[in-house]
Design a protein around this motif. Structure first.
Motif, PDB file in Angstrom:
ATOM      1  N   LYS A 165      36.753  41.197  44.195  1.00 51.61           N
ATOM      2  CA  LYS A 165      37.961  41.093  45.005  1.00 51.61           C
ATOM      3  C   LYS A 165      39.153  40.670  44.153  1.00 51.61           C
ATOM      4  CE  LYS A 165      39.526  39.381  49.456  1.00 51.61           C
ATOM      5  NZ  LYS A 165      40.563  40.408  49.331  1.00 51.61           N
ATOM      6  N   ALA A 166      38.925  39.710  43.271  1.00 51.05           N
ATOM      7  CA  ALA A 166      40.002  39.245  42.395  1.00 51.05           C
ATOM      8  C   ALA A 166      40.483  40.402  41.509  1.00 51.05           C
ATOM      9  CB  ALA A 166      39.507  38.093  41.533  1.00 51.05           C
ATOM     10  N   LEU A 167      39.548  41.180  41.016  1.00 51.69           N
ATOM     11  CA  LEU A 167      39.903  42.325  40.185  1.00 51.69           C
ATOM     12  C   LEU A 167      40.730  43.321  40.994  1.00 51.69           C
ATOM     13  CD1 LEU A 167      39.224  43.359  37.266  1.00 51.69           C
ATOM     14  CD2 LEU A 167      37.485  44.793  38.340  1.00 51.69           C
ATOM     15  N   HIS A 168      40.240  43.574  42.200  1.00 54.71           N
ATOM     16  CA  HIS A 168      40.930  44.511  43.079  1.00 54.71           C
ATOM     17  C   HIS A 168      42.354  44.042  43.367  1.00 54.71           C
ATOM     18  CE1 HIS A 168      41.980  46.614  46.809  1.00 54.71           C
ATOM     19  NE2 HIS A 168      41.103  47.533  46.446  1.00 54.71           N
ATOM     20  N   ASP A 169      42.496  42.774  43.732  1.00 60.26           N
ATOM     21  CA  ASP A 169      43.812  42.249  44.094  1.00 60.26           C
ATOM     22  C   ASP A 169      44.790  42.359  42.928  1.00 60.26           C
ATOM     23  OD1 ASP A 169      42.749  41.727  46.514  1.00 60.26           O
ATOM     24  OD2 ASP A 169      42.622  39.555  46.282  1.00 60.26           O
ATOM     25  N   THR A 170      44.315  42.084  41.736  1.00 54.11           N
ATOM     26  CA  THR A 170      45.198  42.154  40.571  1.00 54.11           C
ATOM     27  C   THR A 170      45.647  43.576  40.285  1.00 54.11           C
ATOM     28  OG1 THR A 170      44.005  40.317  39.613  1.00 54.11           O
ATOM     29  CG2 THR A 170      45.389  41.606  38.135  1.00 54.11           C
ATOM     30  N   PHE A 171      44.699  44.500  40.334  1.00 56.02           N
ATOM     31  CA  PHE A 171      45.038  45.859  39.932  1.00 56.02           C
ATOM     32  C   PHE A 171      45.709  46.657  41.043  1.00 56.02           C
ATOM     33  CE2 PHE A 171      43.694  46.520  35.584  1.00 56.02           C
ATOM     34  CZ  PHE A 171      42.974  45.363  35.344  1.00 56.02           C
ATOM     35  N   SER A 172      45.604  46.188  42.263  1.00 55.27           N
ATOM     36  CA  SER A 172      46.195  46.962  43.358  1.00 55.27           C
ATOM     37  C   SER A 172      47.724  46.962  43.276  1.00 55.27           C
ATOM     38  CB  SER A 172      45.729  46.437  44.711  1.00 55.27           C
ATOM     39  OG  SER A 172      46.126  45.098  44.873  1.00 55.27           O
ATOM     40  N   ALA A 173      48.282  46.073  42.452  1.00 55.50           N
ATOM     41  CA  ALA A 173      49.735  46.077  42.258  1.00 55.50           C
ATOM     42  C   ALA A 173      50.212  47.378  41.607  1.00 55.50           C
ATOM     43  CB  ALA A 173      50.141  44.896  41.388  1.00 55.50           C
ATOM     44  N   PHE A 174      49.314  48.110  40.974  1.00 55.50           N
ATOM     45  CA  PHE A 174      49.730  49.284  40.201  1.00 55.50           C
ATOM     46  C   PHE A 174      49.494  50.606  40.913  1.00 55.50           C
ATOM     47  CE2 PHE A 174      48.792  45.802  37.383  1.00 55.50           C
ATOM     48  CZ  PHE A 174      49.971  45.727  36.658  1.00 55.50           C
ATOM     49  N   GLY A 175      48.844  50.544  42.073  1.00 56.13           N
ATOM     50  CA  GLY A 175      48.622  51.797  42.785  1.00 56.13           C
ATOM     51  C   GLY A 175      47.459  51.692  43.747  1.00 56.13           C
ATOM     52  N   ASN A 176      47.151  52.820  44.329  1.00 58.08           N
ATOM     53  CA  ASN A 176      46.085  52.869  45.317  1.00 58.08           C
ATOM     54  C   ASN A 176      44.726  52.948  44.625  1.00 58.08           C
ATOM     55  OD1 ASN A 176      45.001  52.993  47.887  1.00 58.08           O
ATOM     56  ND2 ASN A 176      45.096  55.236  47.941  1.00 58.08           N
ATOM     57  N   ILE A 177      43.876  52.000  44.933  1.00 61.25           N
ATOM     58  CA  ILE A 177      42.565  51.928  44.280  1.00 61.25           C
ATOM     59  C   ILE A 177      41.511  52.616  45.145  1.00 61.25           C
ATOM     60  CG2 ILE A 177      40.733  50.352  43.575  1.00 61.25           C
ATOM     61  CD1 ILE A 177      42.883  48.361  42.756  1.00 61.25           C
ATOM     62  N   LEU A 178      40.815  53.549  44.549  1.00 63.01           N
ATOM     63  CA  LEU A 178      39.730  54.221  45.266  1.00 63.01           C
ATOM     64  C   LEU A 178      38.467  53.380  45.221  1.00 63.01           C
ATOM     65  CD1 LEU A 178      40.012  57.922  44.044  1.00 63.01           C
ATOM     66  CD2 LEU A 178      40.873  56.921  46.155  1.00 63.01           C
ATOM     67  N   SER A 179      38.236  52.760  44.068  1.00 62.73           N
ATOM     68  CA  SER A 179      36.996  52.031  43.874  1.00 62.73           C
ATOM     69  C   SER A 179      37.172  51.023  42.759  1.00 62.73           C
ATOM     70  CB  SER A 179      35.884  53.015  43.515  1.00 62.73           C
ATOM     71  OG  SER A 179      34.747  52.327  43.050  1.00 62.73           O
ATOM     72  N   CYS A 180      36.511  49.907  42.901  1.00 56.91           N
ATOM     73  CA  CYS A 180      36.698  48.822  41.946  1.00 56.91           C
ATOM     74  C   CYS A 180      35.428  47.999  41.924  1.00 56.91           C
ATOM     75  CB  CYS A 180      37.892  47.995  42.413  1.00 56.91           C
ATOM     76  SG  CYS A 180      37.951  46.328  41.791  1.00 56.91           S
ATOM     77  N   LYS A 181      35.034  47.555  40.753  1.00 52.99           N
ATOM     78  CA  LYS A 181      33.763  46.833  40.679  1.00 52.99           C
ATOM     79  C   LYS A 181      33.649  46.047  39.390  1.00 52.99           C
ATOM     80  CE  LYS A 181      28.849  47.978  40.959  1.00 52.99           C
ATOM     81  NZ  LYS A 181      27.975  49.004  41.537  1.00 52.99           N
ATOM     82  N   VAL A 182      33.116  44.839  39.489  1.00 55.73           N
ATOM     83  CA  VAL A 182      32.746  44.068  38.301  1.00 55.73           C
ATOM     84  C   VAL A 182      31.267  44.333  38.049  1.00 55.73           C
ATOM     85  CG1 VAL A 182      32.440  41.742  37.387  1.00 55.73           C
ATOM     86  CG2 VAL A 182      34.463  42.270  38.755  1.00 55.73           C
ATOM     87  N   ALA A 183      30.922  44.643  36.810  1.00 55.14           N
ATOM     88  CA  ALA A 183      29.504  44.858  36.509  1.00 55.14           C
ATOM     89  C   ALA A 183      28.776  43.525  36.624  1.00 55.14           C
ATOM     90  CB  ALA A 183      29.348  45.432  35.104  1.00 55.14           C
ATOM     91  N   THR A 184      27.634  43.533  37.295  1.00 57.38           N
ATOM     92  CA  THR A 184      26.868  42.301  37.479  1.00 57.38           C
ATOM     93  C   THR A 184      25.407  42.520  37.125  1.00 57.38           C
ATOM     94  OG1 THR A 184      26.457  42.888  39.785  1.00 57.38           O
ATOM     95  CG2 THR A 184      28.331  41.447  39.365  1.00 57.38           C
ATOM     96  N   ASP A 185      24.724  41.423  36.837  1.00 56.44           N
ATOM     97  CA  ASP A 185      23.280  41.524  36.647  1.00 56.44           C
ATOM     98  C   ASP A 185      22.591  41.438  38.014  1.00 56.44           C
ATOM     99  OD1 ASP A 185      23.163  38.882  37.430  1.00 56.44           O
ATOM    100  OD2 ASP A 185      22.947  38.090  35.405  1.00 56.44           O
ATOM    101  N   SER A 186      21.263  41.424  37.984  1.00 58.09           N
ATOM    102  CA  SER A 186      20.546  41.522  39.258  1.00 58.09           C
ATOM    103  C   SER A 186      20.787  40.297  40.153  1.00 58.09           C
ATOM    104  CB  SER A 186      19.051  41.705  39.003  1.00 58.09           C
ATOM    105  OG  SER A 186      18.587  40.688  38.136  1.00 58.09           O
TER     106      SER A 186
END
Length: 417
Positions: A129-150
């Motif tokens: 969510k934090a990643l999404h909120d930061t990058f949404s300032a630059f345009g419409n985001i289709l998909s966003c994700k932080v890579a995580t372990d299991s």
DNA sequence: GTTGAGCGA
């Protein structure tokens, strides 16, 4: 029925997303990264909190009936869809953050990779969510994700897919090298690992490899086709001792530029209805390394698949044999492997493994069998851990997290939350 | 140091 494209103010494109209820406004959501245990009833209840849901679907493999990890939620009202996307994106369903997008059956944007960016050196505290909120300032985001372990822990890198290339460019220009939570992040275009590797190692080459040749393609055919790109010193179709084509060959160019041009224009072209692969010829050692890496990768994937369906059993009575172990668990599903661990003299170690054909069967067996009295003592049953996972877990228990010290930077701080 | 997966099965 015609598909009509609607061009949004911000350049976003929504083409009459499925659902069958409305061709012009998006009311259909794609919900991805679903835990395999999430059911349609559960999806329905969850999304109905936001507004009336018309239909839901969890897609399943036709033969195994296992969830494919994604589904659809269809609203009657586009505002509800928008609100659900905003409110429920990245929230946990059965312990796993779901990833919501507008459904778009046209895969061309997804496939092209346009507008897709990669972020690394991310602070572990930065979530989807934090990643999404930061990058949404630059345009419409289709998909966003932080890579995580299991376990859901960030791996320190992530992805943002914008709906257009310009937004991606702006984000890269403005955020690359900036500090986020005191860590200087790299932000750049997403480049597939394979492509990155080949960009580094694909130095100049004269020798070209071509495969998927039709039976009848001859040395002369290769000479003719590749000869258009420059002077050829040899062109050979590899053959069996009896003369039958092996379906691949090598073409050697006098000039490296010509070889590169031939690869560029001939790769993927069809001849005699066969789509050719044309690329830099590898040395035998390179080819073997590639095959080895591929093999290791597929073993890993197979192990991952297996993992969720595999149980570790301990506190077994010494009298329990492999067969008895299987018998104990067989009522919960199809057992694909089973073993009691033994020391070299054959004495039971009191532990073993039972694998089912699906994770669902395994979790049922776990719930029913854990703590159950067998012969003399209560069984301990847990999901099996892979060796490396287990080692990492043990290490984490004993090591202390230290704060990361970053070198000072003049870049402005980006503050989350 | 780390470069997914993804559309109605």
């Amino acid at each position: 029925m015609a598909q009509i494209q609607v061009q949004g103010q911000n350049g976003s494109v929504n083409n009459g997303a499925g659902g069958g209820n409305n061709q012009f406004v998006p009311t259909s959501l794609y919900v991805g990264d679903l835990d395999s245990s999430v059911t349609e009833a559960q999806l329905y209840d969850y999304f109905a909190h936001v507004g009336p849901v018309l239909t839901v679907r969890v897609c399943k493999d036709l033969s195994t009936r296992r969830s494919l990890g994604y589904g659809y939620v269809n609203y009657g009202n586009p505002q509800d869809a928008a609100r659900a996307l905003d409110l429920l994106n990245f929230t946990l369903l059965n312990g796993k953050p779901i990833r919501i997008m507008y459904s778009n059956r046209d895969p061309s944007l997804r496939k092209s990779g346009a507008g897709n960016i990669f972020i690394k050196n991310l602070d572990k505290g930065i979530d989807h969510k934090a990643l999404h909120d930061t990058f949404s300032a630059f345009g419409n985001i289709l998909s966003c994700k932080v890579a995580t372990d299991s376990s859901g822990q960030s791996k320190g890198y992530g992805f943002v897919q914008f709906d257009n290339e310009e937004s991606a460019q702006k984000a890269i220009e403005q955020l690359n090298g900036m500090l986020m939570n005191d860590k200087q992040v790299y932000v750049g275009p997403f480049v597939r690992k394979q492509e990155r590797d080949s960009a580094i190692s694909n130095v100049k080459f004269n020798n070209v490899y071509v495969k998927n040749l039709s039976e009848s393609t001859s040395d002369d055919d290769l000479k003719t086709i590749f000869g258009e790109f420059g002077l050829i010193t040899s062109a050979v179709v590899m053959r069996e001792p009896d003369g039958k084509s092996k379906g691949f060959g090598f073409v050697n160019f006098e000039n490296t530029d010509d070889a590169a041009r031939a690869v560029e224009s001939l790769n993927g072209k069809k001849f005699d209805d066969k789509e050719w692969y044309v690329g830099k010829a590898q040395k035998k050692s390179e080819r073997e390394l590639d095959l080895k890496l591929q093999f290791e990768q597929s073993m890993k994937e197979a192990a991952d698949k297996f993992q969720g369906a595999n149980l570790y059993v301990k506190n077994l009575d010494d009298s329990i044999s492999d067969e008895k172990l299987k018998e104990l668990f067989s009522q919960y599903g199809t057992i694909t492997s089973y073993k009691v661990m033994r020391d070299p003299s054959g004495i039971s170690k009191g532990s073993g493994f039972v694998a089912f054909s699906t994770p669902e069967e395994a979790s049922r067996a776990l719930a029913e069998m854990n703590g159950k009295m067998v012969v003399s003592k209560p069984l301990y049953v847990a999901p099996a851990q892979r060796k490396e996972d287990r080692r990492a877990r043990l290490q984490a228990q004993f090591s202390q997290m230290r704060p990361v010290t970053m070198s000072p930077s003049v870049a402005p701080r980006i503050q989350f939350r």
